[in-house]
Enzyme design. Structure first.
Site, mmCIF file in Angstrom:
data_model
loop_
_atom_site.group_PDB
_atom_site.id
_atom_site.type_symbol
_atom_site.label_atom_id
_atom_site.label_comp_id
_atom_site.label_asym_id
_atom_site.label_seq_id
_atom_site.Cartn_x
_atom_site.Cartn_y
_atom_site.Cartn_z
ATOM 1 N N GLY A 1 -0.383 -5.119 2.152
ATOM 2 C CA GLY A 1 -0.738 -6.209 1.252
ATOM 3 C C GLY A 1 -1.743 -5.719 0.214
ATOM 4 N N ASP B 1 3.435 -4.782 -1.031
ATOM 5 C CA ASP B 1 3.543 -6.154 -1.529
ATOM 6 C C ASP B 1 2.542 -6.376 -2.660
ATOM 7 O OD1 ASP B 1 4.611 -9.033 -0.925
ATOM 8 O OD2 ASP B 1 2.446 -9.223 -1.263
ATOM 9 N N LYS C 1 5.591 -10.831 -7.506
ATOM 10 C CA LYS C 1 5.754 -12.291 -7.580
ATOM 11 C C LYS C 1 5.477 -12.811 -8.985
ATOM 12 C CE LYS C 1 3.849 -12.171 -2.957
ATOM 13 N NZ LYS C 1 2.804 -11.153 -3.037
ATOM 14 N N HIS D 1 5.981 -17.269 -6.910
ATOM 15 C CA HIS D 1 4.761 -17.218 -6.089
ATOM 16 C C HIS D 1 4.410 -18.568 -5.450
ATOM 17 C CE1 HIS D 1 0.932 -14.571 -5.748
ATOM 18 N NE2 HIS D 1 1.062 -15.323 -4.691
ATOM 19 N N TYR E 1 -2.612 -10.829 -8.740
ATOM 20 C CA TYR E 1 -3.631 -10.020 -8.053
ATOM 21 C C TYR E 1 -4.399 -9.139 -9.043
ATOM 22 C CZ TYR E 1 -0.799 -11.262 -3.919
ATOM 23 O OH TYR E 1 -0.083 -11.921 -2.956
ATOM 24 N N PRO F 1 11.347 -2.428 5.472
ATOM 25 C CA PRO F 1 10.475 -2.128 6.624
ATOM 26 C C PRO F 1 9.573 -3.329 6.877
ATOM 27 C CG PRO F 1 10.335 -0.412 4.926
ATOM 28 C CD PRO F 1 11.062 -1.570 4.314
ATOM 29 N N LEU G 1 6.802 -3.902 8.275
ATOM 30 C CA LEU G 1 5.342 -3.837 8.122
ATOM 31 C C LEU G 1 5.033 -3.181 6.773
ATOM 32 C CD1 LEU G 1 3.035 -2.657 11.022
ATOM 33 C CD2 LEU G 1 2.309 -2.850 8.680
ATOM 34 N N GLY G 2 4.336 -3.919 5.927
ATOM 35 C CA GLY G 2 4.018 -3.399 4.596
ATOM 36 C C GLY G 2 2.528 -3.506 4.310
#
Ligand code: A2P
Length: 319
Positions: free
Chosen positions: A18, A43, A77, A110, A48, A13, A15-16
């Site tokens: 973040g 994502d 990533k 990444h 992160y 899809p 549009l995800g």
């Protein structure tokens, strides 16, 4: 919702949600709100530092029957400190454990920058591994092994310029299927997007709203503020939408996947509704030909570390 269809028929899809900059205390709820609203693409990344909480939210959503595993597309990533061939599996295993998943839909390198395994962010030259010590071809071989073992369905890269992509393409067995890069009207990167397309490499836009919440170390005094661009407000008013929605729609109209970050329920819902906006040719032209050009995430945090073996030319081609 528009989809990217991979060669094997899998669908992403476009549009995800973040999750960069989403604090561990906020991301759990944000992921659940997103799944409830209808997002089916999340994502993530090891760096992160919130993958455990994302994993908790996914686990809850699966357990409660909100969504099935096979209906959510999860990307993560590989961080720069796991580029050595035997470290790729180590980095991946940690992410899979944190996300509490059996497999990933997409796994990306990444950055084309390698660090020693004990280093998260470099402070001196000795924190890096140079091209010879950690060739991208070796890291990519590790990614290919993950795909062959069925632990990831698709593999790709992030922050790769044309020459780094060419380096991988020259020696790979499995071609990268995605390049995730900074993309918004201040940085359309048309040449790189076209190059990716010509090699069947899909593209995802990060920082589509200009990442105004990026850490202060990533901000410079006179950085322009994307969301304050007057042209966007005019186009937003014309469509009865918000500037954020217009920016997300701009990426979708370029057939680029897009991952706006939000931890706010109303904005999470609002951003998903961008999928229904129809921008016209004049909107796209006005948004794509702005005088202001700007890269927010410029990679100087790797290239300007004293003694770094990496230069800006390793990251970006000259515009
Ligand atoms: P918040 O998380 O509080 O909603 P990017 O995706 O380019 O990194 O931008 C993320 C930034 O944009 C965050 O500060 C986020 O704040 C904000 N944001 C996300 N969606 C919207 C929206 N619809 N309207 C205004 N700001 C938004």
């Amino acid at each position: 919702m528009k989809y990217i269809t991979f060669e094997n028929g899998d669908k992403l899809p476009m549009l995800g949600l973040g999750t960069w900059k989403s604090a561990p205390g906020e991301v759990y709820q944000a992921v659940l709100w997103a799944l409830e609203a209808g997002y089916r693409h999340i994502d993530c990344a090891a760096v992160y530092k919130n993958e455990k909480e994302v994993g908790d939210a996914l686990t809850k959503a699966f357990k409660d029957g909100l969504v099935k595993r096979e209906d959510v597309f999860v990307t993560s990533k590989l961080w720069n400190n796991a580029h050595e061939r035997d470290q790729v599996q180590v980095g991946f295993n940690q992410t899979l454990a944190d996300l509490q998943l059996e497999y990933l839909d997409l796994y990306l390198i990444h950055w084309p920058v390698a660090l020693r395994s004990h280093v998260m962010f470099p402070e001196k030259g000795a924190d890096f591994l140079d091209h010879a010590a950690a060739p991208l071809s070796e890291t990519w071989a590790g990614m290919e092994a993950l795909k062959k073992e069925g632990k990831v369905r698709h593999i790709g890269v992030s922050n790769f310029n044309q020459s780094k992509l060419e380096e991988i393409l020259a020696s790979c067995e499995i071609k990268p299927e995605m390049n995730q890069i900074e993309l918004h009207p201040y940085l359309p990167q048309q040449k790189l997007v076209s190059f990716c397309r010509s090699h069947q490499i899909n593209v995802t836009a990060y920082s589509p709203l200009g990442s105004a919440d990026r850490p202060s170390a990533r901000k410079k005094a006179n950085d322009p503020v994307l969301m304050q661009e007057q042209v966007f407000q005019e186009i937003a008013d014309k469509h009865g939408k918000t500037v954020a929605q217009i920016l997300i729609a701009w990426s979708l109209h370029r057939d680029v996947a897009v991952i706006p970050k939000s931890v706010n329920k109303d904005r999470i819902i609002q951003n998903l509704e961008s999928a229904d906006i129809r921008l016209d040719g004049s909107d796209m032209e006005a948004m794509s030909n702005l005088k202001t050009k700007h890269r927010y995430i410029d990679g100087t945090f790797f290239t300007e570390v004293p003694g770094s073996p990496y230069a800006q030319s390793d990251l970006w081609e000259k515009a």
